[in-house]
Every structure is written in C-alpha cells, then in structure tokens.
Design a protein around this motif. Structure first.
Motif, PDB file in Angstrom:
ATOM      1  N   PHE A 128       0.803  -1.223   0.000  1.00 58.92           N
ATOM      2  CA  PHE A 128       0.000   0.000   0.000  1.00 58.92           C
ATOM      3  C   PHE A 128       0.836   1.273   0.000  1.00 58.92           C
ATOM      4  O   PHE A 128       0.609   2.161  -0.832  1.00 58.92           O
ATOM      5  CB  PHE A 128      -1.019   0.026   1.142  1.00 58.92           C
ATOM      6  N   PRO A 129       1.826   1.441   0.906  1.00 58.24           N
ATOM      7  CA  PRO A 129       2.601   2.690   0.826  1.00 58.24           C
ATOM      8  C   PRO A 129       3.391   2.808  -0.478  1.00 58.24           C
ATOM      9  O   PRO A 129       3.592   3.919  -0.981  1.00 58.24           O
ATOM     10  CB  PRO A 129       3.519   2.645   2.053  1.00 58.24           C
ATOM     11  N   VAL A 130       3.803   1.684  -1.055  1.00 59.77           N
ATOM     12  CA  VAL A 130       4.515   1.742  -2.341  1.00 59.77           C
ATOM     13  C   VAL A 130       3.562   2.217  -3.432  1.00 59.77           C
ATOM     14  O   VAL A 130       3.902   3.084  -4.247  1.00 59.77           O
ATOM     15  CB  VAL A 130       5.146   0.376  -2.686  1.00 59.77           C
ATOM     16  N   TYR A 131       2.347   1.676  -3.439  1.00 64.05           N
ATOM     17  CA  TYR A 131       1.317   2.086  -4.401  1.00 64.05           C
ATOM     18  C   TYR A 131       0.981   3.569  -4.216  1.00 64.05           C
ATOM     19  O   TYR A 131       0.953   4.342  -5.178  1.00 64.05           O
ATOM     20  CB  TYR A 131       0.073   1.220  -4.203  1.00 64.05           C
ATOM     21  N   ALA A 132       0.739   3.980  -2.970  1.00 61.13           N
ATOM     22  CA  ALA A 132       0.381   5.369  -2.691  1.00 61.13           C
ATOM     23  C   ALA A 132       1.531   6.311  -3.056  1.00 61.13           C
ATOM     24  O   ALA A 132       1.305   7.400  -3.585  1.00 61.13           O
ATOM     25  CB  ALA A 132      -0.003   5.524  -1.219  1.00 61.13           C
ATOM     26  N   LEU A 133       2.771   5.887  -2.795  1.00 60.96           N
ATOM     27  CA  LEU A 133       3.935   6.702  -3.139  1.00 60.96           C
ATOM     28  C   LEU A 133       4.053   6.869  -4.651  1.00 60.96           C
ATOM     29  O   LEU A 133       4.348   7.964  -5.144  1.00 60.96           O
ATOM     30  CB  LEU A 133       5.210   6.081  -2.568  1.00 60.96           C
ATOM     31  N   SER A 134       3.808   5.808  -5.383  1.00 62.47           N
ATOM     32  CA  SER A 134       3.852   5.887  -6.842  1.00 62.47           C
ATOM     33  C   SER A 134       2.860   6.927  -7.355  1.00 62.47           C
ATOM     34  O   SER A 134       3.188   7.759  -8.202  1.00 62.47           O
ATOM     35  CB  SER A 134       3.548   4.516  -7.444  1.00 62.47           C
ATOM     36  N   ARG A 135       1.660   6.887  -6.819  1.00 62.25           N
ATOM     37  CA  ARG A 135       0.635   7.870  -7.208  1.00 62.25           C
ATOM     38  C   ARG A 135       1.048   9.290  -6.797  1.00 62.25           C
ATOM     39  O   ARG A 135       0.854  10.238  -7.548  1.00 62.25           O
ATOM     40  CB  ARG A 135      -0.712   7.495  -6.601  1.00 62.25           C
TER      41      ARG A 135
END
Length: 139
Positions: free
Chosen positions: A13-20
């Motif tokens: 989740f933090p990797v996904y959110a960081l990408s966005r």
C-alpha cells in the motif's frame, strides 16, 4: 501477534500510494510540456538511446505492447516521435524522436531538481529509495 491483513501492515500500500504521489508531483511540470507521465518515460529512453524498437521500449519501461502502442500513436500525432517499420524486418517498428521531441529535452532539464524540491526530500533519501526499488525490481 500482528494481524498481517491490516492495511497498515502491508508493504504494497505505501509503495502504491507513493507511486501515485510521485506521479502527482510530475503532473504540473509535465503539463507545461504537454506530456503525460508515460510519454515522459518514453522520451527519457529516447533521449538516451535515440532509436528504439517498440519491444525495446517495452522492456525498458516494463510496459506491454498493448499499453505502449496507443501511447506511441498519440505521441506520433503530436509530432514528438516517428514510428517506422524496420527495413530489415517489417514486423519491427522503430521509434525515433522528431525535432519537436528532441527540443523537449531542453525544456525538461529542470524537471528532476523541481521534483526533489516539490517532494521535500533529500537527494540522498531519493537515491536510497531508488536503490531499494531497483533491488526489488531487478530480482
């Protein structure tokens, strides 16, 4: 014992959110150039390599041809790139920059430093993040 199915326990989740989040920081900078983030990535590869096949671009950007082809068509319509069939093998499509695509390189020079400033993170922290991400991606 931790409940590993809680959102706060997930690495994804933090990797996904960081990408966005990173993509959102790019948006205003790329809007000035009339580019989307995926188009910018294509240009980064072409500014470095000058000519690439669709398959080479796909490998470097980790995109399949179904995603890449419409993206490249839009870039061709904007006169940023040209797509030509290879003289050795007509199944191979070669991508090169137009004068417009080359000129965008000059306008994009400031983007990396503007990104660092907008994210409020040190260059060392960004390098560490990139190292970890590449370590995972290149396994």
């Amino acid at each position: 014992m931790k409940d590993l199915l809680q959102l706060k326990e997930q690495v994804c989740f933090p990797v996904y959110a960081l990408s966005r989040e990173i993509t959102q920081h790019y948006r205003p900078l790329l809007d000035e150039l009339g580019l989307t983030y995926p188009q910018y990535l294509v240009l980064l590869v072409l500014w470095e390599n000058k000519k690439q096949t669709v398959n080479q671009l796909g490998e470097k950007l980790r995109l399949d041809t179904g995603t890449l082809t419409p993206l490249l068509k839009r870039m061709e319509q904007k006169n940023i790139i040209s797509r030509n069939r290879s003289s050795q093998d007509e199944r191979v499509v070669e991508i090169t920059l137009t004068d417009t695509g080359n000129a965008l390189s000059e306008k994009a020079q400031s983007i990396p430093m503007k990104m660092i400033a907008s994210m409020g993170i040190s260059l060392d922290d960004l390098e560490a993040l990139k190292r970890i991400a590449n370590k995972i991606l290149n396994k």
